[in-house]
Each structure stands twice: as structure tokens, then as C-alpha cells.
Design an enzyme around this catalytic site. Sequence first.
Site, mmCIF file in Angstrom:
data_model
loop_
_atom_site.group_PDB
_atom_site.id
_atom_site.type_symbol
_atom_site.label_atom_id
_atom_site.label_comp_id
_atom_site.label_asym_id
_atom_site.label_seq_id
_atom_site.Cartn_x
_atom_site.Cartn_y
_atom_site.Cartn_z
ATOM 1 N N CYS A 33 -7.067 6.527 1.362
ATOM 2 C CA CYS A 33 -6.221 6.205 2.523
ATOM 3 C C CYS A 33 -5.671 7.448 3.220
ATOM 4 O O CYS A 33 -5.151 7.347 4.328
ATOM 5 C CB CYS A 33 -5.086 5.282 2.114
ATOM 6 S SG CYS A 33 -5.654 3.819 1.263
ATOM 7 N N HIS A 71 1.150 5.434 6.725
ATOM 8 C CA HIS A 71 -0.002 4.641 6.286
ATOM 9 C C HIS A 71 0.472 3.204 6.079
ATOM 10 O O HIS A 71 1.505 2.954 5.452
ATOM 11 C CB HIS A 71 -0.558 5.226 4.988
ATOM 12 C CG HIS A 71 -1.566 4.361 4.327
ATOM 13 N ND1 HIS A 71 -2.573 3.734 5.032
ATOM 14 C CD2 HIS A 71 -1.734 3.999 3.025
ATOM 15 C CE1 HIS A 71 -3.315 3.021 4.192
ATOM 16 N NE2 HIS A 71 -2.816 3.164 2.980
ATOM 17 N N ASN A 125 -3.867 -3.425 4.921
ATOM 18 C CA ASN A 125 -4.134 -2.013 4.615
ATOM 19 C C ASN A 125 -5.618 -1.737 4.878
ATOM 20 O O ASN A 125 -6.479 -2.211 4.149
ATOM 21 C CB ASN A 125 -3.778 -1.748 3.151
ATOM 22 C CG ASN A 125 -4.061 -0.315 2.718
ATOM 23 O OD1 ASN A 125 -4.683 0.451 3.439
ATOM 24 N ND2 ASN A 125 -3.619 0.022 1.522
HETATM 25 C C1 LIG Z 1 0.889 -4.660 -5.095
HETATM 26 C C2 LIG Z 1 2.365 -4.876 -4.791
HETATM 27 C C3 LIG Z 1 2.509 -5.518 -3.436
HETATM 28 C C4 LIG Z 1 2.948 -5.794 -5.847
HETATM 29 O O1 LIG Z 1 4.313 -5.994 -5.565
HETATM 30 P P1 LIG Z 1 5.383 -5.939 -6.748
HETATM 31 O O2 LIG Z 1 6.674 -6.293 -6.171
HETATM 32 O O3 LIG Z 1 5.212 -4.602 -7.410
HETATM 33 O O4 LIG Z 1 4.866 -7.100 -7.656
HETATM 34 P P2 LIG Z 1 4.489 -7.023 -9.199
HETATM 35 O O5 LIG Z 1 3.214 -6.274 -9.355
HETATM 36 O O6 LIG Z 1 5.704 -6.544 -9.934
HETATM 37 O O7 LIG Z 1 4.231 -8.526 -9.468
HETATM 38 C C5 LIG Z 1 5.281 -9.457 -9.435
HETATM 39 C C6 LIG Z 1 4.694 -10.816 -9.734
HETATM 40 O O8 LIG Z 1 3.912 -11.260 -8.615
HETATM 41 C C7 LIG Z 1 2.639 -11.662 -9.068
HETATM 42 N N1 LIG Z 1 1.648 -11.428 -8.021
HETATM 43 C C8 LIG Z 1 0.880 -10.342 -7.831
HETATM 44 N N2 LIG Z 1 0.103 -10.516 -6.747
HETATM 45 C C9 LIG Z 1 0.392 -11.722 -6.242
HETATM 46 C C10 LIG Z 1 -0.072 -12.461 -5.156
HETATM 47 N N3 LIG Z 1 -1.016 -11.985 -4.316
HETATM 48 N N4 LIG Z 1 0.454 -13.672 -4.932
HETATM 49 C C11 LIG Z 1 1.395 -14.168 -5.738
HETATM 50 N N5 LIG Z 1 1.879 -13.525 -6.791
HETATM 51 C C12 LIG Z 1 1.381 -12.305 -7.053
HETATM 52 C C13 LIG Z 1 2.400 -10.838 -10.303
HETATM 53 O O9 LIG Z 1 1.423 -11.456 -11.118
HETATM 54 C C14 LIG Z 1 3.750 -10.826 -10.934
HETATM 55 O O10 LIG Z 1 3.962 -12.036 -11.613
HETATM 56 P P3 LIG Z 1 4.722 -12.064 -13.028
HETATM 57 O O11 LIG Z 1 6.092 -11.540 -12.743
HETATM 58 O O12 LIG Z 1 4.666 -13.501 -13.386
HETATM 59 O O13 LIG Z 1 3.918 -11.173 -13.905
HETATM 60 C C15 LIG Z 1 3.130 -3.527 -4.832
HETATM 61 O O14 LIG Z 1 3.195 -3.037 -6.138
HETATM 62 C C16 LIG Z 1 2.502 -2.487 -3.969
HETATM 63 O O15 LIG Z 1 2.410 -2.617 -2.770
HETATM 64 N N6 LIG Z 1 2.071 -1.364 -4.560
HETATM 65 C C17 LIG Z 1 1.422 -0.325 -3.817
HETATM 66 C C18 LIG Z 1 0.020 -0.721 -3.547
HETATM 67 C C19 LIG Z 1 -0.633 0.067 -2.466
HETATM 68 O O16 LIG Z 1 -0.019 0.472 -1.512
HETATM 69 N N7 LIG Z 1 -1.933 0.264 -2.618
HETATM 70 C C20 LIG Z 1 -2.752 0.901 -1.662
HETATM 71 C C21 LIG Z 1 -2.605 2.351 -1.750
HETATM 72 S S1 LIG Z 1 -3.427 3.134 -0.430
#
Ligand SMILES: CC(C)(COP(=O)(O)OP(=O)(O)OC[C@H]1O[C@@H](n2cnc3c(N)ncnc32)[C@H](O)[C@@H]1OP(=O)(O)O)[C@@H](O)C(=O)NCCC(=O)NCCS
Length: 311
Positions: free
Chosen positions: A112, A236, A266
Amino acid sequence: MSAGILGMGKFIPEHVVTNTDLEKVMDTSDEWIRTRTGIEERRIADDDTDTSDMAFAAAEQAIQNAGLTPADIDLILVATVTPDHPFPSVACLLQDRLGARTIPAMDISAACSGFMYGMVTAKQFIDTDTFRHVLVVGVEKLSKITDWEDRGTAVLFGDAAAAAVLGHVSDGKGILSFELGADGSGSKYLYQDDKFIKMNGREVFKFAVRQMGESAVHVVEKAGLKKEDIDYLIPHQANIRIMEASRERLEIPEEKMIKTIQKYGNTSASSIPLALLDAVESGQITDGDLIVMVGFGGGLTWGALTLRWGK
Ligand SMILES: CC(C)(COP(=O)(O)OP(=O)(O)OC[C@H]1O[C@@H](n2cnc3c(N)ncnc32)[C@H](O)[C@@H]1OP(=O)(O)O)[C@@H](O)C(=O)NCCC(=O)NCCS
């Protein structure tokens, strides 16, 4: 004279996939996706459209908008992690498709952050008068490496391309400062296995919040500017909460942050140039505006720059 953007172009696939569409194929909800990421919909390219096709459409438009022809381009850089093939590069396919001369052409793999790496590389060749016009494309067909069974990643990404032709612009305009970096020890948090994107969302989140804020502040300082001088921040477009953190770090108001994540998700290497072009086309960004762009991605990599818009 310094290096700046002479013209831009984009390609956005027609097919829209909303959060509600995803609810039908995986255990997720519109509410979860909106509140955790800020994404409402994304575009997915059809089977017949590969990365080089998207790159070509965006590049052709960028060259035309720069008032140039493919014969004027001296170097092609394509930032992508979803090339048509491991080799030849998308850049070589693009060179042929454009009917450009036998100029150097290569892909940049910085996920990215790729477009930031591309802009900064272009700047070096322009500043040294090695090349006059450098075509930089950010393009991804992430849908082909997305695991539609993994709700943790599948909801985040979209396909798109955006391109810019860089060349000499008048003094005080163009790229004023930059920072690039990488930390390979974080490669385990975001990568592609045999087939699909794998991600430790929480680790990437923590890294992104810290790095985006720091890099944005660094490039403003390096340019000898103050936070108050910034007209627009283009982070980004990965997650609205990460974007907000970098905005708060720069202490700039909400309306000064360009936001397209809700409609494209993204789009990796194309996310920053796509947001820039959207803001230019809508008349938000105008001649003389000072822009801070900052990205992060798999690698882990990061890149930021300050750009005074205009020729
Ligand atoms: C991926 C992201 C959105 C997840 O958000 P978060 O608040 O960290 O959520 P968590 O990973 O803690 O998950 C929380 C819960 O939601 C659930 N969950 C994950 N994806 C889900 C979805 N698409 N729909 C519903 N629930 C979801 C998880 O399983 C977890 O459930 P649990 O508590 O029962 O285990 C976040 O971590 C993020 O944006 N990270 C950076 C990713 C990024 O930018 N990547 C690209 C880089 S260029």
C-alpha cells in the site's frame, strides 16, 4: 524547478459490491464494517480485466491530461502487489500497450506504500535531469488474492488504478519533502501465502496508527512547514480509525482530510492517488494547496510526502 504532477488518470471498475452484498455471502454486517472500517462499498474488477488493463486505462488518461503522448514518457513505474504475472512486470506490459518507446519499465513491490515509493523514485530521476517525464501507476486487483472465506480481510479491499505523470513544475510546487521506510520484521503481520492475503489486523492497526502519524509530522518538519500550513491530508485509505488517528496527530480539522474509503475500500497502491484525483476533480484541491500524503502497508513499509499542488 522541482518534480511535481503534470496529469493524472484513473480506472474504477463498474461493479459495486456493498456491505449488504457481503452480508449475503459471509458472516458479517453492514454495521460492523461501517463502524470498524468506514467502508460502505468497494469496486471489484470483472474476470476479463486484469491489473495491466486497469493500469493501461489510468495511464492513458494521465498522459493525455498531462498534455503529452506515450512517446514523451521516459520511465514507467508501476506500484502493485497483484501483477498479471510474477514476470514480465505490469510496467513492461503497459509500455507495450501504450506504444511507448523502449524506455525502462519496472514494478515496485511496496504494497500500500507503493505509490509513495514510486513518486519518490520518479522525483530522483527528474531532479537529476536524467528523465523528463515519469509515469507512476498505482494499481491493484486485490480481489484475485482475497480469501472470500476470511471475513477479517475480505470486507476491506477493492480494485482500482490511478496514475500520474511526473515532471518539472515551477519553483515552490511539486514534492517538497519525503520519507520512506520499511521494517521487514513486521512481514509476518501482512503477507500473501500461496494464494491469499493473510493479516494480523490488530498488529497492523497498531503499527499504522504510530507510523502514519510520525511520518506525516516528519515530512511537514522536513519541508520547513508548520501543521497550520497544511491544506489537505491524504492518508492511505485503509481504515477510517487509522486515518483519523493521523489527522489528530497533525491537529488538522476533519474537512481537511480527503476520504474516499467509504466508496472504494482499501485499494492498496492506488488508494492515495485515487483520493488525490477525486479531490482535484471535485474542485476541493486547487492550485497552490499544500498536501500531505502518507501511506503504510505490507512489508511492513511506509512512505509520506508533502506536495504543493499545481504546475
Ligand atoms: C481488520 C480490523 C478492521 C479489525 O477491527 P478490530 O476492531 O481490530 O476487530 P478485531 O480483529 O479485534 O475483531 C473483533 C471481532 O470482530 C470479528 N470480526 C472480524 N471481521 C469481521 C467482519 N468482517 N464482520 C463481523 N465481525 C468480524 C472478529 O472475529 C472478532 O470477534 P470475536 O471478538 O468474537 O473474536 C482492524 O484491525 C484493522 O483495520 N486493522 C488494520 C488492517 C489494515 O489496515 N490492513 C491493510 C493494511 S494496508
